[in-house]
Design a protein around this motif. Structure first.
Motif, PDB file in Angstrom:
ATOM      1  N   UNK A  14     -73.959  47.088  33.979  1.00  0.00           N
ATOM      2  CA  UNK A  14     -75.289  47.405  33.475  1.00  0.00           C
ATOM      3  C   UNK A  14     -76.310  47.456  34.616  1.00  0.00           C
ATOM      4  N   UNK A  15     -77.465  48.022  34.304  1.00  0.00           N
ATOM      5  CA  UNK A  15     -78.535  48.204  35.291  1.00  0.00           C
ATOM      6  C   UNK A  15     -79.860  47.757  34.689  1.00  0.00           C
ATOM      7  N   UNK A  16     -80.803  47.395  35.561  1.00  0.00           N
ATOM      8  CA  UNK A  16     -82.146  47.036  35.097  1.00  0.00           C
ATOM      9  C   UNK A  16     -83.151  47.378  36.183  1.00  0.00           C
ATOM     10  N   UNK A  17     -84.391  47.606  35.777  1.00  0.00           N
ATOM     11  CA  UNK A  17     -85.435  47.962  36.740  1.00  0.00           C
ATOM     12  C   UNK A  17     -86.786  47.512  36.219  1.00  0.00           C
ATOM     13  N   UNK A  18     -87.686  47.195  37.157  1.00  0.00           N
ATOM     14  CA  UNK A  18     -89.051  46.804  36.814  1.00  0.00           C
ATOM     15  C   UNK A  18     -89.965  47.186  37.968  1.00  0.00           C
ATOM     16  N   UNK A  19     -91.079  47.825  37.634  1.00  0.00           N
ATOM     17  CA  UNK A  19     -92.112  48.064  38.643  1.00  0.00           C
ATOM     18  C   UNK A  19     -93.477  47.875  38.009  1.00  0.00           C
ATOM     19  N   UNK A  20     -94.448  47.488  38.842  1.00  0.00           N
ATOM     20  CA  UNK A  20     -95.801  47.233  38.344  1.00  0.00           C
ATOM     21  C   UNK A  20     -96.809  47.666  39.397  1.00  0.00           C
ATOM     22  N   UNK A  21     -97.915  48.222  38.925  1.00  0.00           N
ATOM     23  CA  UNK A  21     -98.975  48.712  39.807  1.00  0.00           C
ATOM     24  C   UNK A  21    -100.317  48.141  39.361  1.00  0.00           C
ATOM     25  N   UNK A  22    -101.167  47.822  40.345  1.00  0.00           N
ATOM     26  CA  UNK A  22    -102.520  47.354  40.058  1.00  0.00           C
ATOM     27  C   UNK A  22    -103.475  47.968  41.059  1.00  0.00           C
ATOM     28  N   UNK A  23    -104.546  48.575  40.554  1.00  0.00           N
ATOM     29  CA  UNK A  23    -105.604  49.137  41.389  1.00  0.00           C
ATOM     30  C   UNK A  23    -106.904  48.421  41.052  1.00  0.00           C
ATOM     31  N   UNK A  24    -107.562  47.871  42.075  1.00  0.00           N
ATOM     32  CA  UNK A  24    -108.790  47.102  41.844  1.00  0.00           C
ATOM     33  C   UNK A  24    -109.873  47.551  42.824  1.00  0.00           C
ATOM     34  N   UNK A  56     -88.379  46.480  41.671  1.00  0.00           N
ATOM     35  CA  UNK A  56     -87.040  45.916  41.835  1.00  0.00           C
ATOM     36  C   UNK A  56     -86.112  46.628  40.861  1.00  0.00           C
ATOM     37  N   UNK A  57     -85.037  47.162  41.378  1.00  0.00           N
ATOM     38  CA  UNK A  57     -84.048  47.822  40.526  1.00  0.00           C
ATOM     39  C   UNK A  57     -82.659  47.409  40.965  1.00  0.00           C
ATOM     40  N   UNK A  58     -81.807  47.096  39.985  1.00  0.00           N
ATOM     41  CA  UNK A  58     -80.405  46.787  40.229  1.00  0.00           C
ATOM     42  C   UNK A  58     -79.564  47.765  39.433  1.00  0.00           C
ATOM     43  N   UNK A  59     -78.773  48.565  40.142  1.00  0.00           N
ATOM     44  CA  UNK A  59     -77.900  49.535  39.485  1.00  0.00           C
ATOM     45  C   UNK A  59     -76.462  49.030  39.536  1.00  0.00           C
ATOM     46  N   UNK A  60     -75.829  48.952  38.377  1.00  0.00           N
ATOM     47  CA  UNK A  60     -74.470  48.445  38.307  1.00  0.00           C
ATOM     48  C   UNK A  60     -73.477  49.379  38.965  1.00  0.00           C
ATOM     49  N   UNK A  61     -72.409  48.810  39.483  1.00  0.00           N
ATOM     50  CA  UNK A  61     -71.361  49.592  40.113  1.00  0.00           C
ATOM     51  C   UNK A  61     -70.439  50.242  39.093  1.00  0.00           C
TER      52      UNK A  61
END
Length: 874
Positions: A200-210, A225-230
């Motif tokens: 399985x794979x999972x990913x997360x990203x976040x952006x903030x502009x101030x 951060x992303x992890x792609x399963x083999x």
């Protein structure tokens, strides 16, 4: 003269009247277009900076593809492999994430292995840019994670006038989002997916502009951060020496010795061995100094780690047929690829009309890689390092006069550091004038520090450790691991200064435009350091023991700093001692553009591309005992630049109130004195080298058609037809200056026959995308489908090298088609999407390599289904 003037006036009147009528008719339509685009009734305008100015992509007279942030999200793109399949004129010799060579319009020849590519490989002919910073590295494309990008621009054809020598065949530009001075903004995306036959794979990203000081200073940051399963399995297997192995034939007269160790990979056999992770961040600060000047500073960091291999092996190390998505590896593999980039840009204005841009950057990239090399023992030299050679003093002293073969398990390790500092100053006139000009100066300092160590000595083979010459510029001068049988330890790079200018003049205002540009460059290239092997480093061995002057180690390596350059090599080195060469000259372009209606453009473009030459570490006669070229062929000490001349005629049009967009390009490219890497240990010796010789002609047509069929329903097709052929009859030359007749000695010419195609150049390639958005209560729902097709192609232009069974390694890769689809809903700031890739679970082969002495087929990722949730502050 009078007749010419009458013709000019007549043409001007016709074109001018046509343009005026189109413009007057289109003005109210342009106002409607923005509204129509918002309502899904028209195609949105895309603004790009492909010519270092802000322009509509429809006004740029070159072939280009633009993937906007919206497109990237719809196509579920986060990495290079995710979007390259949607580029109809782009292929890649891909041996894993960040280990590829990008090709445009089929301009590919041979692809070396990752081992020592930094020391010996040709520079890429396609440039990769992160905003204003170039990021080229031989054999290793920078795989930038696509988080918080404004767009990706893919520019085809030579772009050397504005982007330099690395852009011989084209440019891939990653354009990041910049801080917003007036608005707080935030977004995040999360996903979880499953891959058929894999993890399985999972990913997360976040952006903030101030906006820290509204209208004056703002910060924008993104983390991901992303992890792609083999999905590749290392299945149990063995490596057993055979009488057909070239080393057994040469050292043991074709008889495998009774004392022979068989390798077994049972301890590292496992499923799904190729997971990959991307982790990183980017922080940007924008300071508005006054109304005319601002300063942007950006810091980027990315760490990518990929385990295993991303290819399947049709056959195992002992020739057995393997299941799909399987390999036989005897050493755990990994590739760690990290970069940091600091960039700064000052934008301003002088004299109230002259725009000034100063931009600079400093990129540092670190690569650490280990890969299995056990199959090297099938070749001519492997058994020298892993066997006790019969009849030697060592064999007799060990009580094995008939010799013995020890563990064949081998690997190589690459430690590579690349630094790239650049500065550019550009001046440009206003974009709305009849006469427009842009010019500037450029300076860069590019350095590769490459340490490639081959661990193919058997533990008990009796060698003493290697050490690099202490007077050299080698990066590591300490005693090496006793298992290292060969090393490259070099520093390679260049310093470049350049000046460029490009001028546009409207012969007929806003209708007929002529453009001319040129770039002068001066590149001071060099290579220094050391290389060394194990001949003379084994007491009582086959070769006379000659370890050098340092006790306990073998320091017989070659010092490249003091290398004597043989006479007649002025094309490759300017000095008789050491490897240094300066390349300088002009590369230019010209355009003629006719805007025959407000949304219709015809253009002709002529452009030149250039790629610098390089060095082969040394020059020497082929010494392989069984080679028919022994004592005849002298490997060249370097290789010369190759050049590309492009001619293209294209059109960019929109019809039916911007509901249909139809673009196309006919092109012809002439690639001269092409660089080609060769490696055939049994024929050409045990060192990869690069040389020149082939001339190729490429002809093709590319098109992109986008149509808004009805409200919410959009269909896009992009495709290319490409034909390439070798137009001359090159060959290698012997030391006597005479051409080598390969047919007479029972071998194939490594360049191939006249008329043969380039590598990774499918004649047909394209994709079709359909998306339908429709309201359901307070939600906007969508369904989307895509089909991607790639025609057959060959894996390499090398026609000389064969596998252990005598088959050519120029593999014919079959055509394939894959399918993607998505469904989802959006509401206000939220988006939920279920995305499927490669739904038919195709085993499409994108690249095939014999670099590790066994066939490896890089295949597209198996069927993957992922659920994504996204939020963007409104």
């Amino acid at each position: 003269m009078k007749a010419n003037r009458k013709v000019y006036c007549a043409v001007a009147a016709i074109l001018g009247a046509h343009a005026a009528a189109s413009a007057s008719a289109a003005t109210p339509g342009a106002e409607a277009t923005a509204s129509d685009a918002d309502q899904g009734l028209a195609i949105s305008e895309v603004v790009v900076t492909a010519q270092r100015r802000e322009q509509s992509a429809q006004d740029v007279p070159i072939t280009m593809t633009t993937l906007t942030a919206d497109t990237l999200a719809k196509l579920n793109v986060t990495t290079f492999d995710d979007y390259v399949k949607y580029l109809p004129s782009v292929t890649v010799a891909n041996q894993g994430p960040g280990r590829g060579q990008i090709y445009m319009r089929g301009l590919g020849t041979t692809q070396d292995g990752e081992q020592s590519s930094g020391a010996t490989g040709s520079f890429p002919n396609v440039a990769v840019y992160l905003d204003e910073q170039s990021a080229q590295l031989p054999g290793r494309n920078l795989d930038i994670y696509a988080a918080d990008l404004e767009r990706i621009e893919v520019l085809e054809g030579p772009q050397g006038t504005l982007f330099g020598a690395g852009a011989q065949a084209g440019v891939v530009r990653y354009i990041t989002n910049k801080p917003n001075l007036n608005k707080t903004d935030a977004a995040f995306n999360a996903s979880y997916g499953t891959t058929a036959h894999g993890d399985n794979s999972s990913a997360l990203d976040a952006m903030l502009n101030v906006p820290i000081i509204e209208g004056t200073f703002a910060l924008r940051g993104v983390v991901y951060s992303e992890s792609r399963g083999g999905y590749i399995d290392n299945v149990p297997g063995t490596f057993t020496r055979k009488s057909t192995d070239l080393g057994i034939q040469y050292y043991f007269k074709g008889v495998v010795p009774a004392l022979n160790t068989v390798a077994n990979n049972s301890l590292i056999a496992a499923k799904d061995i190729n997971p990959v992770t991307y982790k990183g961040f980017r922080l940007s600060g924008l300071y508005q100094i006054n109304d005319d000047w601002n300063l942007l500073v950006t810091q980027s960091y990315q760490n990518m780690e990929a385990d295993g291999v991303f290819a399947e092996m049709p056959s195992g190390s002992d020739g057995q047929t393997l299941p799909t998505l399987s390999v036989n590896l005897f050493t755990p593999q990994y590739d760690k690829d990290r970069f940091e980039n600091t960039a700064w840009t000052v934008n301003g204005k002088v004299l109230d009309y002259l725009k000034v841009v100063y931009t600079g950057g400093y990129l540092v990239r670190h690569v650490d890689e280990v890969a299995d090399y056990t199959n090297y023992n099938r070749g001519a030299y492997g058994d020298y390092y892993t066997c006790i050679i019969p009849g030697t003093q060592q064999a007799i002293a060990n009580g094995t006069p008939q010799g013995a073969c020890l563990s064949p398990v081998a690997d190589f390790k690459v430690t590579e550091r690349n630094t790239h500092q650049s500065h550019e100053l550009r001046l440009s006139t206003p974009d709305d004038g009849r006469f427009r000009a842009i010019g500037g100066a450029f300076w860069e300092d590019f350095l590769i520090q490459d340490i490639s160590d081959w661990y193919y000595r058997a533990p008990d083979a009796g060698f003493i450790p290697l050490i690099a010459p202490q007077a050299s510029s080698a990066n590591d001068k300490s005693p090496r691991n006793p298992l290292i049988g060969f090393y490259d330890d070099v520093q390679r790079g260049y310093k470049q200064t350049a000046g460029f200018a490009s001028v546009d003049f409207d012969i007929i205002p806003k209708t007929l435009t002529i453009t001319g540009g040129t770039r002068y460059y001066s590149m001071n290239t060099f290579e220094k350091g050391a290389k060394g092997g194990s001949y003379g480093c084994r007491p009582g061995g086959l070769y006379t023991f000659n370890p050098g002057d340092i006790p306990g180690v073998c320091d017989s390596g070659l010092n490249l700093d003091t290398l004597v350059v043989p006479p007649g090599n002025s094309a490759y080195s300017d000095t008789s001692i050491g490897l240094k060469k300066t390349y300088s000259g002009f590369r230019s372009r010209g355009n003629l553009t006719w805007k025959f209606k407000e949304d219709g453009l015809l253009y002709y473009t002529w452009s030149q591309g250039f790629r610098p030459g390089g060095f082969n570490r040394s020059s020497g006669f082929v010494s392989a005992g069984q080679s028919p070229l022994k004592g005849i062929f002298l490997t060249p000490i370097g290789f010369a630049p190759d050049t590309l001349t492009n001619n293209e005629i294209g059109f960019k049009t929109q019809w039916f109130d911007h509901r249909l967009q139809f673009n196309g390009t006919f092109y012809r490219e002439d690639w001269k004195n092409v660089q080609i890497g060769l490696f055939d240990p049994g024929v050409l010796g045990n060192l990869t080298f690069t040389t020149n010789g082939p001339d190729y002609r490429v002809k093709g047509f590319e098109t992109e058609i986008t149509g808004v069929v009805m409200r919410g329903l959009t269909v896009t097709f992009s495709g290319a037809w490409n034909h390439s052929e070798l137009t001359n009859t090159p060959t290698l030359f012997g030391a006597n200056g005479q051409p080598i007749n390969f047919e007479a000695i029972g071998l194939h010419n490594p360049y191939g026959e006249k008329g043969s195609p380039l590598a990774l150049a499918p004649p047909i390639q394209g994709n079709l995308k359909v998306r339908y958005e429709f309201p359901i209560s307070d939600y906007t729902a969508f369904v989307q489908g895509a089909a991607i097709h790639r025609g057959h192609m060959i894996s390499t232009t090398d026609k000389l090298q064969t596998d252990p069974l005598g088959n050519s390694i120029s593999y014919d890769l079959p055509a394939y088609t894959s399918y993607d689809a998505a469904i989802g809903v959006t509401k206000d700031a939220w988006r939920v999407q279920l995305y499927g890739e490669n739904l038919s679970d195709s085993r499409g082969i994108t690249f095939s390599s014999f670099a590790q002495r066994v066939r490896e087929d890089t295949v597209i990722r198996p069927r993957t289904i992922s659920l994504q949730i996204g939020y963007k502050l409104q």
